[in-house]
Design an enzyme around this catalytic site. Structure first.
Site, PDB file in Angstrom:
ATOM      1  N   ASP A   5       0.812  -1.227   0.000  1.00 44.55           N
ATOM      2  CA  ASP A   5       0.000   0.000   0.000  1.00 44.55           C
ATOM      3  C   ASP A   5       0.843   1.274   0.000  1.00 44.55           C
ATOM      4  O   ASP A   5       0.429   2.320   0.512  1.00 44.55           O
ATOM      5  CB  ASP A   5      -0.961   0.026   1.211  1.00 44.55           C
ATOM      6  CG  ASP A   5      -1.901  -1.143   1.208  1.00 44.55           C
ATOM      7  OD1 ASP A   5      -2.224  -1.634   0.109  1.00 44.55           O
ATOM      8  OD2 ASP A   5      -2.321  -1.562   2.298  1.00 44.55           O
ATOM      9  N   LYS A  64       1.961   2.181  -5.043  1.00 46.90           N
ATOM     10  CA  LYS A  64       2.512   1.625  -6.287  1.00 46.90           C
ATOM     11  C   LYS A  64       1.595   1.918  -7.470  1.00 46.90           C
ATOM     12  O   LYS A  64       2.052   2.262  -8.555  1.00 46.90           O
ATOM     13  CB  LYS A  64       2.690   0.095  -6.149  1.00 46.90           C
ATOM     14  CG  LYS A  64       3.676  -0.289  -5.063  1.00 46.90           C
ATOM     15  CD  LYS A  64       3.759  -1.803  -4.877  1.00 46.90           C
ATOM     16  CE  LYS A  64       2.500  -2.424  -4.333  1.00 46.90           C
ATOM     17  NZ  LYS A  64       2.179  -2.066  -2.953  1.00 46.90           N
ATOM     18  N   GLY A 123      -4.473  -4.204  -3.835  1.00 49.90           N
ATOM     19  CA  GLY A 123      -5.440  -3.162  -4.172  1.00 49.90           C
ATOM     20  C   GLY A 123      -4.641  -1.931  -4.539  1.00 49.90           C
ATOM     21  O   GLY A 123      -4.025  -1.316  -3.681  1.00 49.90           O
ATOM     22  N   HIS A 124      -4.576  -1.625  -5.824  1.00 49.48           N
ATOM     23  CA  HIS A 124      -3.749  -0.511  -6.306  1.00 49.48           C
ATOM     24  C   HIS A 124      -4.674   0.613  -6.779  1.00 49.48           C
ATOM     25  O   HIS A 124      -5.434   0.447  -7.726  1.00 49.48           O
ATOM     26  CB  HIS A 124      -2.824  -0.988  -7.431  1.00 49.48           C
ATOM     27  CG  HIS A 124      -1.830  -2.020  -6.987  1.00 49.48           C
ATOM     28  ND1 HIS A 124      -0.906  -2.579  -7.823  1.00 49.48           N
ATOM     29  CD2 HIS A 124      -1.614  -2.576  -5.773  1.00 49.48           C
ATOM     30  CE1 HIS A 124      -0.167  -3.451  -7.134  1.00 49.48           C
ATOM     31  NE2 HIS A 124      -0.588  -3.464  -5.896  1.00 49.48           N
ATOM     32  N   GLN A 148       2.115  -6.016  -3.142  1.00 51.43           N
ATOM     33  CA  GLN A 148       2.588  -6.103  -1.746  1.00 51.43           C
ATOM     34  C   GLN A 148       3.893  -5.313  -1.571  1.00 51.43           C
ATOM     35  O   GLN A 148       4.116  -4.368  -2.313  1.00 51.43           O
ATOM     36  CB  GLN A 148       2.736  -7.573  -1.293  1.00 51.43           C
ATOM     37  CG  GLN A 148       1.405  -8.284  -1.116  1.00 51.43           C
ATOM     38  CD  GLN A 148       0.813  -8.864  -2.399  1.00 51.43           C
ATOM     39  OE1 GLN A 148       1.500  -9.522  -3.147  1.00 51.43           O
ATOM     40  NE2 GLN A 148      -0.459  -8.629  -2.666  1.00 51.43           N
TER      41      GLN A 148
HETATM   42  P1  GDP Z   1      -0.666   0.393  -3.555  1.00 48.49           P
HETATM   43  O1  GDP Z   1      -1.282  -0.870  -3.100  1.00 48.49           O
HETATM   44  O2  GDP Z   1       0.790   0.440  -3.283  1.00 48.49           O
HETATM   45  O3  GDP Z   1      -0.987   0.726  -4.979  1.00 48.49           O
HETATM   46  O4  GDP Z   1      -1.329   1.551  -2.654  1.00 48.49           O
HETATM   47  P2  GDP Z   1      -2.889   1.692  -2.279  1.00 48.49           P
HETATM   48  O5  GDP Z   1      -3.631   2.157  -3.456  1.00 48.49           O
HETATM   49  O6  GDP Z   1      -3.356   0.459  -1.593  1.00 48.49           O
HETATM   50  O7  GDP Z   1      -2.815   2.792  -1.145  1.00 48.49           O
HETATM   51  C1  GDP Z   1      -2.297   4.050  -1.376  1.00 48.49           C
HETATM   52  C2  GDP Z   1      -3.395   5.051  -1.063  1.00 48.49           C
HETATM   53  O8  GDP Z   1      -2.820   6.332  -0.941  1.00 48.49           O
HETATM   54  C3  GDP Z   1      -4.433   5.191  -2.157  1.00 48.49           C
HETATM   55  O9  GDP Z   1      -5.659   5.523  -1.579  1.00 48.49           O
HETATM   56  C4  GDP Z   1      -3.903   6.348  -3.003  1.00 48.49           C
HETATM   57  O10 GDP Z   1      -4.930   7.040  -3.696  1.00 48.49           O
HETATM   58  C5  GDP Z   1      -3.311   7.208  -1.936  1.00 48.49           C
HETATM   59  N1  GDP Z   1      -2.161   8.021  -2.323  1.00 48.49           N
HETATM   60  C6  GDP Z   1      -1.134   7.688  -3.165  1.00 48.49           C
HETATM   61  N2  GDP Z   1      -0.210   8.671  -3.180  1.00 48.49           N
HETATM   62  C7  GDP Z   1      -0.666   9.625  -2.339  1.00 48.49           C
HETATM   63  C8  GDP Z   1      -0.136  10.874  -1.899  1.00 48.49           C
HETATM   64  O11 GDP Z   1       0.942  11.297  -2.275  1.00 48.49           O
HETATM   65  N3  GDP Z   1      -0.891  11.595  -1.004  1.00 48.49           N
HETATM   66  C9  GDP Z   1      -2.081  11.149  -0.544  1.00 48.49           C
HETATM   67  N4  GDP Z   1      -2.728  11.897   0.330  1.00 48.49           N
HETATM   68  N5  GDP Z   1      -2.606   9.971  -0.930  1.00 48.49           N
HETATM   69  C10 GDP Z   1      -1.902   9.224  -1.806  1.00 48.49           C
HETATM   70  P1  IMO Z   2      -0.815  -4.129  -2.263  1.00 47.89           P
HETATM   71  O1  IMO Z   2      -0.344  -4.720  -3.566  1.00 47.89           O
HETATM   72  C1  IMO Z   2      -0.993  -4.483   2.090  1.00 47.89           C
HETATM   73  C2  IMO Z   2      -1.151  -8.528   3.776  1.00 47.89           C
HETATM   74  C3  IMO Z   2      -2.414  -8.933   4.491  1.00 47.89           C
HETATM   75  C4  IMO Z   2      -1.836  -9.892   5.531  1.00 47.89           C
HETATM   76  C5  IMO Z   2      -0.714 -10.579   4.753  1.00 47.89           C
HETATM   77  C6  IMO Z   2      -1.085 -11.934   4.183  1.00 47.89           C
HETATM   78  O2  IMO Z   2      -2.104  -3.412  -2.341  1.00 47.89           O
HETATM   79  O3  IMO Z   2       0.279  -3.359  -1.610  1.00 47.89           O
HETATM   80  P2  IMO Z   2      -2.642 -12.657   2.135  1.00 47.89           P
HETATM   81  O4  IMO Z   2      -4.096 -12.473   1.911  1.00 47.89           O
HETATM   82  O5  IMO Z   2      -1.762 -12.082   1.076  1.00 47.89           O
HETATM   83  O6  IMO Z   2      -2.270 -14.079   2.440  1.00 47.89           O
HETATM   84  O7  IMO Z   2      -2.330 -11.830   3.495  1.00 47.89           O
HETATM   85  O8  IMO Z   2      -0.369  -9.696   3.696  1.00 47.89           O
HETATM   86  N1  IMO Z   2      -1.331  -8.027   2.385  1.00 47.89           N
HETATM   87  C7  IMO Z   2      -1.235  -6.750   2.029  1.00 47.89           C
HETATM   88  N2  IMO Z   2      -1.061  -5.632   2.767  1.00 47.89           N
HETATM   89  N3  IMO Z   2      -1.043  -4.382   0.748  1.00 47.89           N
HETATM   90  C8  IMO Z   2      -1.195  -5.478  -0.010  1.00 47.89           C
HETATM   91  O9  IMO Z   2      -1.139  -5.441  -1.361  1.00 47.89           O
HETATM   92  C9  IMO Z   2      -1.343  -6.723   0.625  1.00 47.89           C
HETATM   93  N4  IMO Z   2      -1.522  -7.988   0.183  1.00 47.89           N
HETATM   94  C10 IMO Z   2      -1.502  -8.770   1.269  1.00 47.89           C
HETATM   95  O10 IMO Z   2      -3.046  -7.844   5.088  1.00 47.89           O
HETATM   96  O11 IMO Z   2      -1.245  -9.161   6.568  1.00 47.89           O
HETATM   97 MG    MG Z   3      -2.809  -1.561  -1.847  1.00 50.54          MG
END
Ligand code: GDP
Ligand code: IMO
Ligand code: MG
Length: 438
Positions: free
Chosen positions: A16, A19, A43-44, A226
């Site tokens: 999270d 990416k 979840g991207h 991840q």
């Molecule tokens: P990922 O899994 O690495 O793609 O990241 P996620 O999408 O799960 O979580 C990142 C969250 O932060 C999302 O809700 C993005 O919209 C948000 N986000 C990304 N970059 C920024 C930033 O620079 N500032 C803020 N406030 N939110 C951001």
């Molecule tokens: P992105 O790509 C954050 C965490 C779960 C749990 C552990 C194992 O969005 O960064 P699983 O269901 O994979 O066996 O769970 O890994 N986890 C993540 N945490 N971002 C993710 O993906 C994750 N994918 C799995 O919360 O702790």
């Molecule tokens: Mg994510």
């Protein structure tokens, strides 16, 4: 062949990190965006002009019409989830025709994987991992146990005896494990077999496709899911996911050689989050954590679970830099720190009498470690960083914070994200990111 144009984007913390946002930003410079591991546990999030897209299985390059998206053999695929994601994107007006290639060697997640996972988590009790409940772990377990079902196995449709045999054996194993109503393998088989008709046009040999694309000089972006600390081998085991989220996963999960990866961009938040159980040495007390969670909207993009929040941990990011060979970092969510008077950066840990600069292998020892912090001034008295698009728009304290992160992580920061929208980004001139954005 100019392989050095290719780029791998990897998470440098516990996932999270943002990416999705960075991949979407860079994608126009690439012809192919490829996922190599994980599944719909990812979840991207991508935000473009007020429209939000959350990608789970499909690479975050999909929003750019010229980009071909690839799901590699290292990914575990819940075919129903894939179809639902495709339908969701189509409903949002994204043209998907001929733009997605799915590896014939990828393993599938079937309904019994989720049930087995639920049971395993229940049995762990207080030691549960807090997984995403998507069936990811059990599917990878079947793969390692050489009883897994691959996309290619679906090809025989309802007449495929091999598929029937595999499903039957796996469902019977599930029925021995899970109490209550036994599952009828014929139903599982019928659903799996039926999915082939829709899946077939997207399926192919990903390794071969990438080899041809690379030979033709098409640039490839490898999108990690991840993060390093969730990596099965290098993360905070057993509180990890079941795949290799570090760079080696790119080669095994797509069937490309190491030289296909030109550069490696690590993504790190300006602080740290983790969702689920397991050590988080810099975890904050509830008041500050709640504040960061609310400002940063730190709730899981896949599960909606609140994310645990902590200060930036340089020991974590240094480890990610070393294992992945990260050339530069993108630091995201700097704006979330805007209201803080003072910031802390963890540079190592005190563990009993020992001072550690890296994470110990034993999670219990890591749980017992106390972070060693440096304190830096915040920029709450300034107009902040939110939405900044040029480095010169950043307050001096924010620039000093980034300089310090570079120094303690030992790697340059090439991109700074100051908001969730694609446009809220600073790309440092002459940096790694600038190569693809100019
Ligand atoms: P990922 O899994 O690495 O793609 O990241 P996620 O999408 O799960 O979580 C990142 C969250 O932060 C999302 O809700 C993005 O919209 C948000 N986000 C990304 N970059 C920024 C930033 O620079 N500032 C803020 N406030 N939110 C951001
Ligand atoms: P992105 O790509 C954050 C965490 C779960 C749990 C552990 C194992 O969005 O960064 P699983 O269901 O994979 O066996 O769970 O890994 N986890 C993540 N945490 N971002 C993710 O993906 C994750 N994918 C799995 O919360 O702790
Ligand atoms: Mg994510």
């Amino acid at each position: 062949m100019t392989l050095d144009r290719n780029l791998a984007v990897v998470g440098a913390q516990w996932g999270d990190e943002g990416k999705g946002k960075i991949v979407d930003l860079l994608a126009p410079a690439f012809s192919v965006v490829a996922r190599s591991q994980g599944g719909h546990n990812a979840g991207h999030t991508v935000l473009v002009g007020g429209r939000q897209f959350i990608l789970h299985l499909i690479p975050s390059g999909i929003l750019h019409p010229g980009v071909t998206c690839v799901i590699g053999n290292g990914v575990v695929i819940d075919v129903g989830a894939l179809f639902a994601e495709l339908d969701g994107l189509a409903a949002q007006g994204i043209d998907l025709d001929g733009r997605l290639l799915v590896s014939d060697r990828a393993h599938v997640i079937l309904p019994y994987h989720r049930e087995i996972e639920r049971l395993a988590e229940e049995r762990r009790g207080a030691l549960r991992i807090d997984t995403t409940s998507r069936g990811i772990g059990p599917s990878y377990e079947d793969k390692a146990g050489r009883r897994g079902i691959r996309i290619a196995d679906l090809a025989g449709g309802a007449h495929g005896e091999r598929l029937a045999g595999l499903v039957r054996a796996n469902v019977e194993a599930r029925n021995r494990l899970v109490a209550g109503e036994p599952l009828d393998w014929r139903e599982v088989h019928a659903d799996a077999a039926e999915s082939w008709a829709r899946l077939q046009p997207m399926v192919g040999d990903v390794s071969e496709f990438l080899a041809s694309a690379l030979a033709a000089g098409r640039a490839v972006l490898f999108e990690g899911a991840q993060g390093a600390m969730l990596d099965l081998d290098h993360g905070t085991y057993p509180y990890v996911t079941s795949s290799n989220a570090t760079i080696g996963g790119v080669c095994t999960g797509l069937g490309v050689g190491p030289r296909a990866i030109g550069s490696v961009l690590g993504i790190a938040k300006a602080y740290t989050t983790r969702v689920g159980a397991g050590p988080l040495p810099t975890e904050l007390d509830s008041v500050l954590a709640d504040r960061l969670r609310e400002v940063g909207r730190e709730y899981g993009a896949s599960t909606g679970r609140p994310r645990r929040c902590g200060w930036f941990d340089a020991a974590v990011v240094r480890r990610a830099v070393r294992i992945n060979g990260i050339d530069a970092l993108a630091v995201t969510k700097l704006d979330v720190l805007d209201a803080l008077e003072e910031l802390r950066v963890c540079t190592g840990y005190r563990c009993g009498e020992a001072h550690l600069t890296d994470l110990p292998a034993d999670v219990e020892r890591l749980e017992a470690c106390r972070p060693v912090y440096e304190t830096l001034p915040g920029w709450a008295h300034t107009r902040g960083t939110a939405g900044a698009r040029r480095e010169t728009d950043l307050p001096a304290e924010a620039r000093a914070y980034l300089d310090r992160l570079e120094a303690v992580c030992g790697v340059p920061i090439s991109i700074v994200s100051t908001g969730s929208d694609r446009s809220e980004t600073i790309v440092r001139p002459e940096s790694l990111g600038a190569r693809w954005l100019t």
